[in-house]
Design a protein around this motif. Structure first.
Motif, mmCIF file in Angstrom:
data_model
loop_
_atom_site.group_PDB
_atom_site.id
_atom_site.type_symbol
_atom_site.label_atom_id
_atom_site.label_comp_id
_atom_site.label_asym_id
_atom_site.label_seq_id
_atom_site.Cartn_x
_atom_site.Cartn_y
_atom_site.Cartn_z
ATOM 1 N N GLN A 175 10.046 7.347 -7.750
ATOM 2 C CA GLN A 175 9.403 6.251 -8.471
ATOM 3 C C GLN A 175 10.257 5.810 -9.662
ATOM 4 N N ASP A 185 -7.577 1.886 -12.843
ATOM 5 C CA ASP A 185 -8.353 2.918 -12.151
ATOM 6 C C ASP A 185 -9.356 3.584 -13.087
ATOM 7 N N ARG A 239 -7.172 5.517 -2.852
ATOM 8 C CA ARG A 239 -7.241 4.277 -3.631
ATOM 9 C C ARG A 239 -8.648 3.676 -3.611
ATOM 10 N N GLU A 244 11.839 2.188 -10.396
ATOM 11 C CA GLU A 244 11.651 1.432 -11.637
ATOM 12 C C GLU A 244 12.985 1.001 -12.217
ATOM 13 N N GLU A 280 -14.286 -3.081 -3.279
ATOM 14 C CA GLU A 280 -13.164 -2.854 -4.192
ATOM 15 C C GLU A 280 -12.788 -4.159 -4.902
ATOM 16 N N ARG A 317 7.963 11.514 -7.933
ATOM 17 C CA ARG A 317 8.121 10.908 -9.255
ATOM 18 C C ARG A 317 9.580 10.485 -9.483
ATOM 19 N N TYR A 371 -10.752 1.725 4.827
ATOM 20 C CA TYR A 371 -10.511 0.612 3.904
ATOM 21 C C TYR A 371 -10.753 -0.727 4.596
#
Ligand code: ATP
Ligand code: MG
Lengths: 358, 266
Positions: free
Chosen positions: A345, B109, A201, A349, B137, A342, B129
Motif C-alpha cells: 500500500q 467507516d 466492507r 501511495e 450501504e 501495508r 454485496y
C-alpha cells in the motif's frame, strides 16, 4: 501505464463504493485472474501445481479465515489447524455416510460443522481476551486431533485416524488431474475471498473492527459485542473448515488428525503476520511468501553451496528456513505490524504521487 | 464566541431525569444522591473539579456504569440501570473524554459504524454485496456524507483516524455520534486539549446541531467561558455531590460553586 487516479473522478458514491475504485486496480485484478485461470493451467508443470500452487491457495484460504478472526475481529486464535481438521473430517463423513451427496454440499457442511465447533471454542472470548483467549483456543488445538484419533468412527475405523478423500466429482466431471484440482481450488478460494472482501466492507466487517479497536465505544453505539465475536468465530472457522477440506481433497489426498497440529496453526499465524493482519490481500501475500520461501531458500542454498564448493550437511535448508522465519516475524512485528500488504500500500501511495514526493 | 441562539421558545418538557443516583467503586463514592433533569432541545452542562464524578454521571445515563441506587427516566421510561444497547436504541449517543474512535478504521467507516443500529441486511447478503445490502450501504453513505460536509472533514474521509491530529479526531468522534441521528447527545469534554480556533469551531458545531436537528445535549466542559456561552442550564458537581443547578448566571453567583472552584485554575 502509470498508477494514477487523477482524471478518475467519482461522480457518485456508488462508483466510489465499487470493489476496486481505481481503474488500474481493476485491470490488475482481472489480469491476475486471467493468468490464474488460463495461463497457469497451460504453462505450469504438475510439480508447480501440486507442490506449490494448490497448497498456496489452500493456505491462503486458511490464513483468510484466521485473518477474519484475528486481524479483523481482534481475537487471537491458535486453533486454526484444529478447525481445518474438523472441516476435513466432517466433509469426509458427509461424503461417506450420505449416499449421493454432492461434494460441494459436503464441503459446505464441513465448513458449517467447523463453524459450530468454532463458536463453541469461541465462547471463552466473551469473558477473556488476548493471551488467555489464545490459551483457550490452544485447548481446541490439542483436544480436536486427539478426539479424532480416539473416536475411530470419525475416520471410519481406519488405523491412527487416517482418512482417504473420496474423488471430487461435480456433475459427472472428475477433478483428478493436477490442473483440474488446481482449477477447482482456485474457483472455491476466489469466490470465498470475494465474499470475505464483501463482508469486511459491510456492516459486519465494521462491527468486527469496532470490537477489535474499542469495545466500549462499539457497545455504546449499539453493537452487540458477544454476537459480533461469535459471528467472527463462526465465519472464521467456516473458512478454515473449507480450507481443511480442500487440504484433504485437493492437496494431500489422505490426511491424519496429527497432521493438523500446532505447527500448522503457527504456520498460518505467521502467514497473516508477514502478509498483513487485517487485510484480505495480506492473507494471500503471506501464504505465497511462506509457501515459496522454503523453495527459494533451497535453491539459493543448494546452488550457493555448489558455487562456493561447500558440502552442506543435510537439514541445513530447514534450519535456514527457521532462522529466516524467525527473523522476518520479528522484523514485521516490530517494524511493520501490518505486513507485506501495508508495504504494498505504501508503494502504491508513493507511485500515485511519483515522481513528485509531495 | 457569541451567545447567538435564542433558547427560550424551543425548549420542551423534561426529556431525561436522573433521580437520586448513587454510584460507588468499592469505597470510592463517585456519585452521591444526584438528581437533575434535562429538557427536550436543551443544552445542559455538567461542570465540576477533577474527579467530581462528571464522567461517571454520563456513564450512568447510557449504561456503561450501573449505579447502586436511583432511577433514570428517559423519554417516559424508567430504568434502575440503563443498558448501553438499550440506550443506543432509544437514541442516546455519546463521545468520550479520551477519544474512543476505532483507530484502524477510516473516518468514513467510523461514521458508518455509528449507524450500526439502522442497518438490517443479513450476513449472507453482506457476503454477496448485492441488492438490499448494496442499496443500504449507499443510502447510509449518503447520510454520513452530509455529516462529513457539516463537520468539514471531507478531505480526510478515507484516512485511518489514528493518523489524524487530535482536534480532527475529536471532530470525527462527534461525527460518529451524530451519524446515529441521536435524540440525546452526551459529550464528555468535547473541547478539552483544543486550541482557541478548534474550540470555536467545536462550539459552533454543537450549537448548530442543537439548532438544526433539535438534538438535546448534555455536555461536560471545564472552560467556564464555553459553558457560559453555549449552555442553557448548568449542573455543578463536587466530590460526587451536586452543589449547584441553574442558569449559567445563577451558577456563577452561587457561593458553594465559587468555593469549590477557589484555588483551582479554570
Ligand atoms: N471505572 C472506575 N473504577 C474505579 N473508580 C472510578 C472509575 N471511574 C471513576 N472512578 C472514580 O470516581 C470518581 C469520579 O471520577 P470521574 O471520572 O467521574 O470524574 P470527572 O468529574 O469526570 O473528572 P475529570 O474532570 O478528571 O474527568 C474518581 O474518584 C474516580 O477515581
Ligand atoms: Mg471526566
Amino acid at each position: 501505464m502509470l498508477y494514477r487516479e487523477s482524471g478518475q473522478f467519482k461522480t457518485s458514491y456508488a462508483a466510489d463504493q465499487q470493489l476496486f475504485p481505481i481503474l488500474q486496480d481493476r485491470i490488475g485484478v482481472l489480469t491476475l485472474l486471467a493468468v490464474a485461470l488460463v495461463a497457469v493451467p497451460l504453462l505450469a508443470s504438475d510439480y508447480w501445481l501440486t507442490a506449490i500452487l494448490i497448497p498456496f491457495l489452500v493456505f491462503a484460504l486458511a490464513a483468510l479465515g484466521l485473518n477474519i478472526l484475528t486481524g479483523y475481529a481482534g481475537q487471537l486464535s491458535l486453533g486454526t489447524a484444529a478447525f481445518m481438521a474438523v472441516g476435513a473430517f466432517a466433509a469426509y463423513n458427509f461424503q461417506l455416510r450420505i449416499p449421493g451427496i454432492p461434494i460441494l454440499v459436503s464441503f459446505a457442511l464441513g465448513g458449517l460443522t467447523s463453524a459450530a465447533v468454532g463458536v463453541l471454542f469461541g465462547l471463552p472470548s466473551l469473558r477473556i481476551k488476548g493471551f488467555y483467549l489464545a490459551v483457550a483456543t490452544l485447548a481446541a488445538q490439542f483436544f480436536i486431533p486427539w478426539l479424532l484419533v480416539k473416536v475411530s468412527w470419525f475416520s471410519n475405523n481406519s488405523s491412527s485416524g487416517v482418512i482417504t478423500a473420496q474423488p471430487v466429482e461435480i456433475l459427472g466431471f472428475v477433478f483428478d488431474t493436477p490442473v483440474r484440482k488446481y482449477l477447482f481450488v482456485l474457483v472455491v478460494v476466489a469466490v470465498m475471498a470475494l465474499a470475505a472482501k464483501n463482508m469486511v466492507r459491510s456492516a459486519i466487517g465494521r462491527a468486527w473492527m469496532a470490537v477489535r479497536d474499542m469495545d466500549v465505544a462499539a457497545e455504546v453505539i449499539g453493537i452487540r459485542i458477544m454476537q459480533t465475536k461469535l459471528i467472527a468465530f463462526a465465519v472464521s472457522s467456516f473458512y478454515c473448515g473449507v480450507a481443511g477440506a480442500l487440504y484433504a481433497y485437493a492437496y494431500l489426498g489422505s490426511v491424519e488428525p496429527d497432521g493438523f497440529n500446532l505447527d500448522l496453526s503457527f504456520r498460518i499465524l505467521f502467514m497473516i503476520i508477514i502478509g498483513g493482519v487485517g487485510s484480505i490481500m495480506g492473507s494471500f501475500l503471506g501464504a505465497a511468501f511462506i509457501t515459496l520461501l522454503p523453495i527459494f531458500l533451497d535453491i539459493v542454498l543448494t546452488d550457493g553451496a555448489i558455487w562456493l564448493g561447500l558440502n552442506l550437511p543435510s537439514g541445513t535448508t530447514s534450519m535456514a528456513q527457521l532462522v529466516v522465519f524467525g527473523a522476518l516475524i520479528i522484523f514485521f512485528l516490530i517494524v511493520e505490524p501490518l505486513g507485506l500488504a501495508r508495504l504494498w500500500q505504501i508503494a502504491k501511495e508513493k507511485l500515485r504521487l511519483w515522481p513528485f514526493p509531495h | 464566541m457569541e451567545h447567538e441562539h435564542n433558547t427560550g421558545r424551543r425548549i420542551g418538557g423534561t426529556f431525561l431525569s436522573v433521580e437520586n443516583i448513587s454510584l460507588a467503586f468499592g469505597g470510592v463514592k463517585a456519585l452521591t444522591d444526584i438528581s437533575f433533569d434535562v429538557r427536550e432541545h436543551e443544552i445542559r452542562a455538567i461542570i465540576g473539579p477533577n474527579g467530581a464524578g462528571k464522567s461517571s454521571m454520563l456513564n450512568c445515563i447510557n449504561g456503561v456504569y450501573r449505579p447502586q441506587q436511583g432511577t433514570i427516566r428517559f423519554d417516559g421510561q424508567a430504568f434502575q440501570q440503563m443498558d448501553p444497547h438499550k440506550a443506543a436504541s432509544m437514541g442516546i449517543a455519546r463521545t468520550f473524554q479520551n477519544i474512543a474512535l476505532f483507530k484502524g478504521m477510516s473516518v468514513l467507516d467510523n461514521m458508518m459504524t455509528g449507524r450500526s443500529l439502522k442497518m438490517h441486511t443479513n450476513l449472507f447478503l453482506q457476503a454477496l454485496y448485492v441488492g438490499p445490502n448494496r442499496r443500504e450501504e449507499l443510502e447510509h453513505r449518503q447520510k454520513v456524507e452530509h455529516i462529513i460536509d457539516f463537520l468539514q472533514i471531507e478531505s480526510v474521509r478515507k484516512t485511518p483516524v489514528g493518523r489524524l491530529p487530535y482536534g480532527v479526531q475529536k471532530r470525527v468522534e462527534l461525527g460518529r455520534a451524530l451519524a446515529a441521528e441521536p435524540r440525546l447527545l452526551l459529550l464528555d469534554e468535547p473541547m478539552a486539549g483544543m486550541n482557541i480556533e478548534e474550540k470555536q469551531d467545536m462550539c459552533r458545531f454543537i450549537l448548530d446541531v442543537n439548532d438544526e436537528f433539535g438534538t438535546t445535549i448534555v455536555l461536560i466542559e471545564h472552560d467556564m467561558g464555553v459553558v457560559m456561552d453555549v449552555s442553557d442550564r448548568v449542573v455543578v458537581l463536587d466530590y460526587g455531590k451536586k452543589i449547584g443547578d441553574g442558569t449559567p448566571a445563577e451558577v456563577r453567583a452561587n457561593q458553594a460553586v465559587i468555593d469549590a472552584y477557589l484555588g483551582v485554575a479554570h
